[in-house]
Write a protein that holds these residues in place. Structure first.
Motif: not given
Length: 113
Positions: A84-95
């Motif tokens: 099941r999906s779960k939240p991306a890592l906290p800095d995902a959008d930056q990485w």
């Protein structure tokens, strides 16, 4: 052949792809997903779900990403299943904007799904 998760997933670990996988082929690490090649049926439904274009059919992999074939195969043996999906890592959008991040790969599996 199988589908392969590549370098673009490192430090992002978006899990949109997991929800659509009919064979539960994804395994989860601390900062990346991989695909278990024996479980993948090459249906490709996961490919358009990845927001960072990290999933490729093995035969279409860019040359710079070929090293991820054995990485997926090896790590999928030890990493836990994710269904099941779960939240991306906290800095995902930056990485997600960083191209060269192979040195960031954490070979440890996630603590739990």
């Amino acid at each position: 052949m199988t589908h392969v998760v590549t370098e673009a997933c490192i430090q992002c670990r978006y899990t949109d792809c997991v929800d659509v996988c009919p064979t539960d082929a994804f395994r989860v690490g601390r900062n990346m997903l991989v695909i278990a090649p024996d479980d993948c049926i090459d249906c490709a439904v996961c490919v358009p779900e990845c927001p960072v274009d990290a999933i490729y059919f093995e035969g279409d992999l860019p040359a710079s990403q070929h090293k991820y074939i054995p990485i997926n195969a090896d790590l999928s043996k030890d990493w836990p299943l994710i269904t099941r999906s779960k939240p991306a890592l906290p800095d995902a959008d930056q990485w997600a904007k960083i191209a060269d991040k192979a040195d960031q790969l954490d070979p440890r599996g996630a603590d739990h799904e």
